[in-house]
Write a protein that holds these residues in place. Structure first.
Motif, PDB file in Angstrom:
ATOM      1  N   PRO A   1       0.838  -1.208   0.000  1.00  0.00           N
ATOM      2  CA  PRO A   1       0.000   0.000   0.000  1.00  0.00           C
ATOM      3  C   PRO A   1       0.869   1.252   0.000  1.00  0.00           C
ATOM      4  N   THR A   2       0.344   2.316  -0.615  1.00  0.00           N
ATOM      5  CA  THR A   2       1.058   3.584  -0.619  1.00  0.00           C
ATOM      6  C   THR A   2       0.912   4.247   0.746  1.00  0.00           C
ATOM      7  N   ASP A   3       1.776   5.240   1.018  1.00  0.00           N
ATOM      8  CA  ASP A   3       1.659   5.988   2.270  1.00  0.00           C
ATOM      9  C   ASP A   3       0.280   6.632   2.384  1.00  0.00           C
ATOM     10  N   GLU A   4      -0.238   7.135   1.272  1.00  0.00           N
ATOM     11  CA  GLU A   4      -1.567   7.756   1.275  1.00  0.00           C
ATOM     12  C   GLU A   4      -2.648   6.736   1.648  1.00  0.00           C
ATOM     13  N   GLU A   5      -2.555   5.512   1.114  1.00  0.00           N
ATOM     14  CA  GLU A   5      -3.525   4.471   1.446  1.00  0.00           C
ATOM     15  C   GLU A   5      -3.420   4.083   2.921  1.00  0.00           C
ATOM     16  N   LEU A   6      -2.195   4.030   3.449  1.00  0.00           N
ATOM     17  CA  LEU A   6      -2.030   3.722   4.868  1.00  0.00           C
ATOM     18  C   LEU A   6      -2.658   4.809   5.735  1.00  0.00           C
ATOM     19  N   ARG A   7      -2.413   6.067   5.382  1.00  0.00           N
ATOM     20  CA  ARG A   7      -3.006   7.170   6.155  1.00  0.00           C
ATOM     21  C   ARG A   7      -4.523   7.116   6.108  1.00  0.00           C
ATOM     22  N   ALA A   8      -5.095   6.788   4.937  1.00  0.00           N
ATOM     23  CA  ALA A   8      -6.548   6.690   4.796  1.00  0.00           C
ATOM     24  C   ALA A   8      -7.114   5.589   5.689  1.00  0.00           C
TER      25      ALA A   8
ATOM     26  N   ASP B   1      -0.121   5.544  10.499  1.00  0.00           N
ATOM     27  CA  ASP B   1       0.942   6.509  10.244  1.00  0.00           C
ATOM     28  C   ASP B   1       2.139   5.751   9.662  1.00  0.00           C
ATOM     29  N   PRO B   2       2.442   5.951   8.381  1.00  0.00           N
ATOM     30  CA  PRO B   2       3.521   5.182   7.756  1.00  0.00           C
ATOM     31  C   PRO B   2       4.882   5.385   8.416  1.00  0.00           C
ATOM     32  N   GLU B   3       5.123   6.560   8.999  1.00  0.00           N
ATOM     33  CA  GLU B   3       6.408   6.828   9.633  1.00  0.00           C
ATOM     34  C   GLU B   3       6.577   6.029  10.933  1.00  0.00           C
ATOM     35  N   ASN B   4       5.494   5.640  11.568  1.00  0.00           N
ATOM     36  CA  ASN B   4       5.553   4.886  12.823  1.00  0.00           C
ATOM     37  C   ASN B   4       5.064   3.450  12.661  1.00  0.00           C
ATOM     38  N   ASN B   5       5.033   2.960  11.456  1.00  0.00           N
ATOM     39  CA  ASN B   5       4.546   1.620  11.166  1.00  0.00           C
ATOM     40  C   ASN B   5       5.732   0.683  11.011  1.00  0.00           C
ATOM     41  N   GLU B   6       6.011  -0.090  12.045  1.00  0.00           N
ATOM     42  CA  GLU B   6       7.136  -1.008  12.024  1.00  0.00           C
ATOM     43  C   GLU B   6       6.647  -2.435  12.149  1.00  0.00           C
ATOM     44  N   SER B   7       7.246  -3.302  11.369  1.00  0.00           N
ATOM     45  CA  SER B   7       6.918  -4.724  11.460  1.00  0.00           C
ATOM     46  C   SER B   7       7.774  -5.360  12.534  1.00  0.00           C
ATOM     47  N   GLU B   8       7.169  -6.184  13.325  1.00  0.00           N
ATOM     48  CA  GLU B   8       7.887  -6.937  14.350  1.00  0.00           C
ATOM     49  C   GLU B   8       7.890  -8.396  13.932  1.00  0.00           C
ATOM     50  N   SER B   9       8.670  -9.181  14.591  1.00  0.00           N
ATOM     51  CA  SER B   9       8.720 -10.604  14.306  1.00  0.00           C
ATOM     52  C   SER B   9       7.385 -11.246  14.675  1.00  0.00           C
ATOM     53  N   THR B  10       6.943 -12.152  13.825  1.00  0.00           N
ATOM     54  CA  THR B  10       5.735 -12.916  14.133  1.00  0.00           C
ATOM     55  C   THR B  10       6.070 -14.384  14.320  1.00  0.00           C
TER      56      THR B  10
END
Length: 82
Positions: free
Chosen positions: A55-62, A66-75
């Motif tokens: 997804p684009t940053d715009e799609e995430l914001r919608a 917040d794309p700047e604070n979106n971090e993936s962790e281990s699953t």
């Protein structure tokens, strides 16, 4: 390319909303009109099956992310179930 599977969609009038459901996947959507419900189901199925792109940053914001604070962790299951 044909998968040999015929999609089955149910479409019901629920008063103010039309509800469209793909019976193979269970994905369900709704709309104020039959056409809107089917268009929304198409979009939901694209998300269910994935359209092969991030997804684009715009799609995430919608979506309220917040794309700047979106971090993936281990699953890794060992971390989840410990």
């Amino acid at each position: 390319m044909s998968t040999g599977v015929e999609p089955t969609i149910t479409l019901t009038d629920e008063g103010e909303w039309w509800v469209a459901r793909d019976t193979e996947t269970g994905v369900t959507s709704q709309g104020k009109t039959r056409s809107e419900a089917l268009d929304n189901l198409d979009e939901a199925l694209a998300g269910y099956h994935g359209d092969g792109r991030e997804p684009t940053d715009e799609e995430l914001r919608a979506a309220g992310i917040d794309p700047e604070n979106n971090e993936s962790e281990s699953t890794d299951d060992s971390e989840i179930f410990n």
